[in-house]
Design a protein around this motif. Structure first.
Motif, short mmCIF file in Angstrom:
data_model
loop_
_atom_site.label_atom_id
_atom_site.label_comp_id
_atom_site.label_asym_id
_atom_site.label_seq_id
_atom_site.Cartn_x
_atom_site.Cartn_y
_atom_site.Cartn_z
N ASP A 170 1.27 7.78 -1.39
CA ASP A 170 1.99 6.45 -1.06
C ASP A 170 1.11 5.38 -0.71
OD1 ASP A 170 1.89 9.07 0.85
OD2 ASP A 170 4.02 8.85 -0.42
N SER A 192 10.99 12.35 4.26
CA SER A 192 11.67 11.58 3.23
C SER A 192 12.57 12.48 2.30
CB SER A 192 10.46 10.74 2.55
OG SER A 192 11.44 10.07 1.62
N GLU A 218 6.64 5.36 2.71
CA GLU A 218 6.84 4.35 1.72
C GLU A 218 6.33 2.96 2.38
OE1 GLU A 218 9.48 6.47 2.82
OE2 GLU A 218 9.13 8.00 1.38
#
Lengths: 213, 213
Positions: free
Chosen positions: A2, A124, B85
DNA sequence: CGTGCCGTTGACAGGCGTCAAGTACAGTGG
DNA sequence: CCACTGTACTTGACGCCTGTCAACGGCACG
């Protein structure tokens, strides 16, 4: 990897040294598990983390009245088993023939930092799944599931499911009958094609995606 | 502090230095938010993490068709906003008058390691919640919610909810009507007492716990 | 005292769980 | 090669839980 964590790496807030330790894993022995075999169990002492080498793993919790919820599936390359608590609050079981490598986290200094992206990723996924089971109808859940599995099979539109219907049901908070009916409905609408009992072919990806909003 | 991570601290796998940096947070300015105000929004660039000083925060996602799912509530002392993210995939909003401190994670070296317990905790809560919304009936979800809020209010049996019914509903994957009916049912069974619209008093903790299995 | 928001209660319908029967298929043994 | 068996999956009938729609009540605020 990421971008967010990668930035932190560049900025030096995560020591690159943490990464090198992860490569030790390659030299670890491979443990093989048969379908349904337990890797760890609810209530056991937690001290190791695991990486799937081949096959698949389901993380599940069983309630006193027998109801089961599968919290996550893990496939080749995925890490699992990291937690803060001392004791396991869920079980991990092989889905089909599965190979695992494991690491004792206490004995592996520097492992923690390298695992931050791993746990963030799990978090997530858990949030994404909360959305699916919280606010989607049966057919929407199944559609989301098929897309998730497609993504995790390398974005193929034709792939095989690792798990039986009952696992899909317990993952999506449905019954096997409802899963089956939803698949049939998607098939008859021309959205997917079923090859045998495990084979999935996505014929109309857009329609599937619309179902997930 | 969890034993598992505490052990790692003792073993030296997490540098104690990481902790000291967290104390910088105390000196940061306090931002105040009115009820419903956004702290961050879906789609925005992520770069900061937050700590609730007083009041409460809800993390939510809204689907294209207007359905909303609240992924988590955060209260005084809780951290939120950590993710892998680059962009936010959810929004954070104040529930009632709320005070927040925030930290730019890139500029605070050593912050990451100290946050591992934080993210592990969030992950654990998310999994717990998956179980509730995946495999519990309406009344069981409400029971679990009341116990969760009780715990997080310091295990009091008499406390006030921070949020309106619609937030409870969107947290539990129900409608406000069903939440309301479930509360009424619990009341008429003598399990709880309702003081006004937000006040909760648990009269029979055991019965509540049995509902959650 | 009126207005608006929030919560409760009721009527009704539909989706999904439950129960049950039927089908497909793999593995085993003859 | 074929029958037998067990497991997994599908399909159907039915009922209940919960969502939807609507009306009503309580409370804060102007």
């Amino acid at each position: 990897m990421d971008a967010y964590v990668a930035n932190a790496l560049q900025a030096g807030t995560i020591m690159p040294a943490a990464r090198t330790n992860q490569e030790d894993v390659e030299s670890r022995p491979l443990s093989n598990f048969a379908d349904g075999e337990r890797i760890y169990m609810d209530g056991e002492r937690a001290g190791q983390i695991y990486r799937v080498e081949y096959g698949a793993v389901r993380i599940c919790r069983i309630l006193a009245n027998g109801r089961r919820q599968i919290l996550a599936f893990h496939f080749g390359g995925n890490w699992f088993g990291l937690q803060a608590e001392d004791l396991r609050r869920s079980s991990a079981e092989a889905v089909g023939a599965t190979g695992i490598k494991c690491v004792n986290i206490q004995e592996t200094p520097g492992m923690w930092q390298g695992l931050l992206p791993v746990i963030l990723d799990s978090f997530s996924s858990a949030q994404e799944h909360q959305l699916v089971i919280g606010r989607h109808s049966a057919i929407e859940r199944v559609a989301a599931f098929l897309l998730e599995m497609s993504d995790r099979s390398g974005a193929l539109c034709k792939y095989d499911l690792f798990m039986p219907r009952v696992d899909i049901a317990d993952y999506l908070g449905l019954t096997i009958e409802t899963v089956s009916r939803s698949l049939t409905k998607l098939k008859s609408r021309g959205v997917i094609k079923l090859n045998g009992t495990r084979g999935i072919e996505i014929l109309n990806q857009e329609m599937l995606e619309n179902l997930c909003m």
